[in-house]
Design a protein around this motif. Structure first.
Motif, PDB file in Angstrom:
ATOM      1  N   LEU A  21      48.120  36.839  39.796  1.00 11.92           N
ATOM      2  CA  LEU A  21      46.611  37.307  39.213  1.00 11.92           C
ATOM      3  C   LEU A  21      45.396  37.434  39.475  1.00 11.92           C
ATOM      4  CD1 LEU A  21      45.586  35.236  37.011  1.00 11.92           C
ATOM      5  CD2 LEU A  21      44.602  33.578  38.361  1.00 11.92           C
ATOM      6  N   ASP A  22      45.117  37.153  41.329  1.00 11.27           N
ATOM      7  CA  ASP A  22      43.718  38.585  41.064  1.00 11.27           C
ATOM      8  C   ASP A  22      43.470  39.476  41.116  1.00 11.27           C
ATOM      9  OD1 ASP A  22      42.164  35.837  41.404  1.00 11.27           O
ATOM     10  OD2 ASP A  22      42.424  35.437  43.778  1.00 11.27           O
ATOM     11  N   LEU A  23      44.983  39.909  41.463  1.00  8.76           N
ATOM     12  CA  LEU A  23      45.332  41.466  41.906  1.00  8.76           C
ATOM     13  C   LEU A  23      45.365  41.708  40.433  1.00  8.76           C
ATOM     14  CD1 LEU A  23      48.377  42.118  44.064  1.00  8.76           C
ATOM     15  CD2 LEU A  23      45.719  42.931  43.967  1.00  8.76           C
ATOM     16  N   ALA A  38      42.674  44.657  38.334  1.00 10.55           N
ATOM     17  CA  ALA A  38      42.565  45.710  37.021  1.00 10.55           C
ATOM     18  C   ALA A  38      41.964  45.521  36.556  1.00 10.55           C
ATOM     19  CB  ALA A  38      44.903  45.746  37.832  1.00 10.55           C
ATOM     20  N   ALA A  39      42.253  44.639  35.813  1.00  7.44           N
ATOM     21  CA  ALA A  39      42.245  44.874  33.852  1.00  7.44           C
ATOM     22  C   ALA A  39      40.677  45.075  34.510  1.00  7.44           C
ATOM     23  CB  ALA A  39      43.098  43.065  33.410  1.00  7.44           C
ATOM     24  N   GLN A  40      39.945  44.709  34.780  1.00  4.74           N
ATOM     25  CA  GLN A  40      38.762  44.599  35.869  1.00  4.74           C
ATOM     26  C   GLN A  40      37.888  43.290  34.271  1.00  4.74           C
ATOM     27  OE1 GLN A  40      36.432  48.850  33.990  1.00  4.74           O
ATOM     28  NE2 GLN A  40      36.464  49.337  35.974  1.00  4.74           N
ATOM     29  N   LYS A  41      38.398  42.027  34.486  1.00  3.64           N
ATOM     30  CA  LYS A  41      38.086  41.482  34.318  1.00  3.64           C
ATOM     31  C   LYS A  41      38.009  39.691  34.711  1.00  3.64           C
ATOM     32  CE  LYS A  41      40.308  41.874  29.535  1.00  3.64           C
ATOM     33  NZ  LYS A  41      39.205  42.188  28.882  1.00  3.64           N
ATOM     34  N   THR A  42      37.649  39.035  34.469  1.00  4.93           N
ATOM     35  CA  THR A  42      37.271  37.223  35.324  1.00  4.93           C
ATOM     36  C   THR A  42      37.959  36.491  34.314  1.00  4.93           C
ATOM     37  OG1 THR A  42      35.390  36.606  34.008  1.00  4.93           O
ATOM     38  CG2 THR A  42      35.132  38.248  35.806  1.00  4.93           C
ATOM     39  N   VAL A  82      52.273  43.270  33.789  1.00  2.00           N
ATOM     40  CA  VAL A  82      51.828  41.286  32.909  1.00  2.00           C
ATOM     41  C   VAL A  82      50.823  42.256  31.518  1.00  2.00           C
ATOM     42  CG1 VAL A  82      52.073  39.960  34.524  1.00  2.00           C
ATOM     43  CG2 VAL A  82      49.825  41.175  34.012  1.00  2.00           C
ATOM     44  N   GLU A  83      50.363  41.736  30.615  1.00  2.09           N
ATOM     45  CA  GLU A  83      50.084  42.388  29.516  1.00  2.09           C
ATOM     46  C   GLU A  83      48.516  40.966  29.388  1.00  2.09           C
ATOM     47  OE1 GLU A  83      51.736  42.368  25.788  1.00  2.09           O
ATOM     48  OE2 GLU A  83      53.127  43.702  26.460  1.00  2.09           O
ATOM     49  N   ILE A  84      47.258  41.795  29.389  1.00  2.00           N
ATOM     50  CA  ILE A  84      46.402  41.061  28.853  1.00  2.00           C
ATOM     51  C   ILE A  84      45.715  41.999  27.877  1.00  2.00           C
ATOM     52  CG2 ILE A  84      43.719  40.960  29.437  1.00  2.00           C
ATOM     53  CD1 ILE A  84      44.854  40.746  32.465  1.00  2.00           C
ATOM     54  N   ASP A  85      45.996  40.516  27.279  1.00  3.96           N
ATOM     55  CA  ASP A  85      45.091  41.147  25.057  1.00  3.96           C
ATOM     56  C   ASP A  85      45.659  42.316  24.927  1.00  3.96           C
ATOM     57  OD1 ASP A  85      43.107  39.337  25.669  1.00  3.96           O
ATOM     58  OD2 ASP A  85      41.610  41.108  26.456  1.00  3.96           O
ATOM     59  N   ASP A  86      47.516  42.206  24.727  1.00  3.15           N
ATOM     60  CA  ASP A  86      48.943  43.013  24.373  1.00  3.15           C
ATOM     61  C   ASP A  86      48.508  44.411  25.451  1.00  3.15           C
ATOM     62  OD1 ASP A  86      49.600  40.991  22.853  1.00  3.15           O
ATOM     63  OD2 ASP A  86      47.635  42.108  21.294  1.00  3.15           O
ATOM     64  N   ALA A  87      47.331  44.580  26.171  1.00  2.00           N
ATOM     65  CA  ALA A  87      47.541  45.755  27.052  1.00  2.00           C
ATOM     66  C   ALA A  87      48.407  45.793  28.374  1.00  2.00           C
ATOM     67  CB  ALA A  87      46.366  46.035  27.106  1.00  2.00           C
TER      68      ALA A  87
END
Length: 518
Positions: free
Chosen positions: A230-232, A236-240, A269-274
């Motif tokens: 999860l931290d990786l 990579a997504a530059q999010k917290t 994995v996907e974050i905000d469909d990205a």
């Protein structure tokens, strides 16, 4: 002392896991894992160990996953906490529920799923359920008692409780009997589950299994690998964590981890469909410290193997990677052990005799089902995995010492046999006895407890007859003048690794019994 596991009426082996609960059945020499159908009609070889709250009601398993509310996972890890008590309140959404009741309600759901959703529901309709269950090898007395009581209250009628790696040892013999010889009769079980890691050294001579020693880490499992991944992903997504739905992303990371195989190149994995793609080499590098932590936790077990053949300091115990002649194999089980880096690290450290269960996540349930099978003929000698003792006054009241009562590797009694007993007699020197009991995973050279420690009881006993009808909580402990009554402490250790204490005034016949962990 050998325990013959004769369980003719028992049908099920139930592995209550941190992330998944697996159920296997003893069926005429076969031990199939039950499949369960979710609301979408899909079949799974497990029940998710999860809970959710909706409109004031608690939902479990697939019902919880199908709800549109927040799912609480890995609640089994709460049982290993030092403050685990049956009445500990747990908040699930708008509902507050005692820890013991939460576990009981989940296991009642498991029972309903076996009868209504499993592949064997028709065969089981007319038969009473009996079960053999398991706990982590290094579980405290409180966790053992709470687990056993929850299975009973849930209607699953447990007739035996095994340590998880001991159960996996039965599955090893069932599948790999041809690897065992008169010279190679030791197996190290490496069990990396969702929330705990256990390692046990088992001597296997035919159908007779003897657990020689056990080590492990009660706070290491697949959940910890999920957090690393999860931290990786967040980096990579530059999010917290404040930017995402952490629970949903953690579940995606777990699912992506479980899809990895030896030929995988990326974890996605996907974050905000990205899509966020992480090189597998980065995942393995980040997870390596956790794998090394498991290996460090199993080294005391490997050193015991060295001691068995008189070669202390050589071979596996020293981590040299030399191939041993007395070990049939290291048997890798547990859902989290399926991460490819685990097997690679073990082979690199200990040589080529590393065997992975073909059904790593179901090995314990299958072993429990084998323990149910009278015709299988297995016998087990298991051991106490911790040190239990009491703090006492020393140096004329000027110091506190720890008095071990049952030490690591004490042989547990066989099923139905009298508990192991220890008695101590003396004359009371105080008006009230204040007994502070502790379980620990290790002792240092000076006899002080260390490692994972659990306060397993804090008991008050009235030495003075006038105090026997009073609440002792507010009575100060004071030294008495002259000789006090003769007192006997009797400690008993049962087949499940649970300790009970009876304190008795021998002069008056007055006694109290304390079930530690209750």
């Amino acid at each position: 002392m050998r325990t013959a596991l004769v369980c003719a009426a028992v049908r099920l082996g139930i592995d209550f896991g941190t992330t998944r609960t697996v159920v296997a059945c003893a069926d005429r020499g076969n031990y199939p894992v039950l499949a369960f159908v979710d609301d979408a009609g899909d079949s799974h070889d497990w029940i998710p160990s999860v809970v959710a709250e909706k409109d004031g009601a608690l939902l479990f398993g697939f019902d919880a996953l199908a709800s549109d509310t927040t799912v609480v996972r890995s609640f089994k890890r709460l049982l290993a906490d030092a403050e685990a008590r049956p009445d500990r309140p747990i908040r699930i959404g708008a509902v507050s529920i005692a820890l013991a009741e939460l576990v009981t309600r989940f296991l009642a759901h498991v029972r309903s799923a076996v009868l209504e959703r499993s592949t064997l529901k028709e065969e089981l309709k007319e038969e009473p359920l009996r079960s053999v269950v398991a706990v982590p090898a290094n579980a405290s007395g409180a966790q053992r008692l709470l687990t056993l009581d929850a299975f009973r209250r849930a209607g699953l009628a447990p007739i035996a409780m095994l340590n998880e790696p001991s159960a996996a040892g039965f599955e090893y013999t069932h599948r790999h009997r041809n690897t065992l010889t008169s010279k190679r009769d030791h197996v190290v079980v490496y069990d990396l589950g969702g929330g705990t890691f256990d390692a046990s050294l088992v001597r296997m001579r035919g159908l007779a299994h003897e657990v020689l020693t056990t080590g492990g880490d009660n706070h290491l499992g697949g959940d910890d690998f999920d957090e690393v991944i999860l931290d990786l992903v967040l980096a990579a997504a530059q999010k917290t964590r404040a930017d995402v739905d952490v629970a949903r992303l953690r579940e995606q990371c777990r699912e992506a981890k479980e899809r990895l195989n030896p030929s995988s190149k990326k974890l996605t994995v996907e974050i905000d469909d990205a899509p966020i793609a992480i090189p597998v080499s980065d995942v393995y590098e980040a997870c390596t410290p956790l794998v090394e932590r498991s290996i460090e936790a199993m080294l005391p077990v490997m050193r015991r193997l060295d001691a068995e053949d008189g070669s202390a300091g050589a071979g596996s115990g020293s981590g040299s990677g030399e191939e041993r002649d007395d070990i049939a194999g290291i048997y890798v089980v547990g859902g989290a052990s399926e991460l490819p880096i685990v097997g690679r690290a073990l082979r690199s450290r200990f040589g080529r005799r590393v065997h992975r269960s073909p059904y790593a996540s179901g090995a314990i349930a299958i072993g429990l089902a084998i323990a149910c099978d009278e015709a299988a003929g297995f016998e087990l000698v298991d051991r106490f995995t911790r040190t239990f003792g009491v703090f006492r006054e020393g140096d004329g009241g000027n110091a506190i010492t720890f008095d071990p009562i049952f030490t690591r590797d004490t042989v547990l009694p066989s099923a139905g046999a009298a508990p192991v007993a220890f008695r101590r007699r003396y004359r009371a020197a105080h008006n009230v006895g204040h007994f502070r009991f502790l379980e620990c995973s290790a002792m240092d050279e000076s006899g002080r407890p260390r490692g994972h420690m659990v306060v397993s009881g804090d008991c008050l006993f009235p030495f003075e007859p006038r105090l026997r009808e009073r609440d002792l909580a507010g009575v100060p402990v004071e030294r008495t003048r002259g000789d006090g009554p003769r007192i006997e402490e009797e400690y008993t250790l049962d087949e499940h690794g649970i300790v009970a204490v009876k304190i008795k005034d021998l002069d008056a016949g007055f006694e109290r019994v304390f079930q530690l962990g209750a």
